[in-house]
Design a protein around this motif. Sequence first.
Motif, PDB file in Angstrom:
ATOM      1  N   TYR A 197       0.798  -1.224   0.000  1.00  0.00           N
ATOM      2  CA  TYR A 197       0.000   0.000   0.000  1.00  0.00           C
ATOM      3  C   TYR A 197       0.834   1.280   0.000  1.00  0.00           C
ATOM      4  O   TYR A 197       0.331   2.347  -0.364  1.00  0.00           O
ATOM      5  N   TYR A 198       2.087   1.189   0.423  1.00  0.00           N
ATOM      6  CA  TYR A 198       2.944   2.370   0.446  1.00  0.00           C
ATOM      7  C   TYR A 198       4.076   2.255  -0.576  1.00  0.00           C
ATOM      8  O   TYR A 198       5.144   2.853  -0.409  1.00  0.00           O
ATOM      9  N   ASP A 199       3.810   1.515  -1.650  1.00  0.00           N
ATOM     10  CA  ASP A 199       4.792   1.314  -2.720  1.00  0.00           C
ATOM     11  C   ASP A 199       4.137   1.675  -4.056  1.00  0.00           C
ATOM     12  O   ASP A 199       3.160   1.041  -4.472  1.00  0.00           O
ATOM     13  N   ASP A 200       4.658   2.709  -4.737  1.00  0.00           N
ATOM     14  CA  ASP A 200       4.073   3.150  -6.000  1.00  0.00           C
ATOM     15  C   ASP A 200       4.038   2.035  -7.034  1.00  0.00           C
ATOM     16  O   ASP A 200       3.091   1.946  -7.841  1.00  0.00           O
ATOM     17  N   ALA A 201       5.036   1.174  -7.025  1.00  0.00           N
ATOM     18  CA  ALA A 201       5.090   0.086  -8.007  1.00  0.00           C
ATOM     19  C   ALA A 201       3.931  -0.883  -7.818  1.00  0.00           C
ATOM     20  O   ALA A 201       3.419  -1.455  -8.791  1.00  0.00           O
ATOM     21  N   TRP A 202       3.494  -1.063  -6.589  1.00  0.00           N
ATOM     22  CA  TRP A 202       2.371  -1.972  -6.324  1.00  0.00           C
ATOM     23  C   TRP A 202       1.096  -1.446  -6.961  1.00  0.00           C
ATOM     24  O   TRP A 202       0.327  -2.208  -7.565  1.00  0.00           O
ATOM     25  N   TYR A 203       0.859  -0.139  -6.872  1.00  0.00           N
ATOM     26  CA  TYR A 203      -0.333   0.441  -7.482  1.00  0.00           C
ATOM     27  C   TYR A 203      -0.312   0.287  -9.004  1.00  0.00           C
ATOM     28  O   TYR A 203      -1.344  -0.023  -9.627  1.00  0.00           O
ATOM     29  N   ARG A 204       0.854   0.469  -9.600  1.00  0.00           N
ATOM     30  CA  ARG A 204       0.961   0.296 -11.055  1.00  0.00           C
ATOM     31  C   ARG A 204       0.681  -1.149 -11.438  1.00  0.00           C
ATOM     32  O   ARG A 204      -0.035  -1.417 -12.414  1.00  0.00           O
ATOM     33  N   ALA A 205       1.226  -2.075 -10.668  1.00  0.00           N
ATOM     34  CA  ALA A 205       1.020  -3.497 -10.972  1.00  0.00           C
ATOM     35  C   ALA A 205      -0.431  -3.904 -10.810  1.00  0.00           C
ATOM     36  O   ALA A 205      -0.943  -4.761 -11.553  1.00  0.00           O
TER      37      ALA A 205
END
Length: 378
Positions: A329-337
């Motif tokens: 939740y606090y990782d920009d890459a996770w949101y993109r994925a």
Amino acid sequence: MPFSDWTHEAIRKIEADFNRSADTHLIPLDLPGYPDIRFYFKDESSHPTGSLKHRLARSLFLYALCNGWLNEKSTVVEASSGSTAISEAYFARLLGLPFVAVIPAGTSRAKIEAIEFYGGHCQLVGNPSEIYTESHRIAEEAGGHFMDQFTYAERATDWRANNNIAESIFRQMAEEEYPVPAWLVSSGGTGGTIATLGRYVAYRRHKTRVLCADPENSVFFDYFKSALAGHPDRGLSLDVGSRIEGIGRPRVERSFIPTCIDAMLKVPDALSFAAMRYLAWRLGHRVGGSTGTNFVGMLYLAEQMKAAGEQGAIVGLLCDSGDRYGNTYYDDAWYRAQGIPVEDPDAIIVRAVNGDPVFTQQAMAGLEAAGAGVGAAA
């Protein structure tokens, strides 16, 4: 059958642990767009195991012990997305019992490490709907006990007293400007907490109402709507799990009781995460996704109250710390994925906290509401 000395000692250890623990804080938060409404967060992240589920785990262990379901040779098994398993692992270690957590494969690594820190073993399951069957199997093979939080959460907690979360909230609100909140807001995981809140309010005859905020991938909201219409559909199910860890269920759990709730709100995950990020900034420390879901519910109610010229307090739950979600939740890459938008939801939350009534325009915000006082769905 009389209880053994081991059972008596196990209960004593749990009660002693409770006596060593302080109550959790009630944190006020002023929002510029709502000068006549007071917002509070019951910070459950300050429990020894870092979440609201610490209360549930304690109650489940005492319930199992007093029912004679646990003994000194028991293996404790639980189906959990993480936080309940962490707390149950804590109490299992306190009693010297082995613990197995059956969890969805997508559970954050930080939660798995926390379970293992307390001596628990994690059994990962690819399909979240299979955690129940796998838990029963492991408990049967080990000659142990499946705690089954989703069945027993609503009955294990003493909702009338014994320092439950509702009693604690009202005690801490006693000297505030509005000592009896207009609304209490909680999301639904097992349904146990929301049942405790609703039952306590009814028992104490408060005028407070209770809203349950539900994430995208959950059947609770649709079940609530079917119950409102007079034909509750317990057969509702999904083949995916919630992206908001700890809340939302792919099936109707027995601990989820719609008649304990005044209203529900279905919250898009993107808004939950945006609200979570805003709170992390305002409070100065990270919070989890379920807290963001609750905050969206609080903002929605605030808009309703402001439009009606009402004053009062809204209390929501800060369910757990966000430190366990550093890689999600606090990782920009996770949101993109995950394909989850960030900028537009962030902008909606900023507008909402400044008093712009974005959530009353439900179609724009992607919300769905049902129940008393929040624009019942057709």
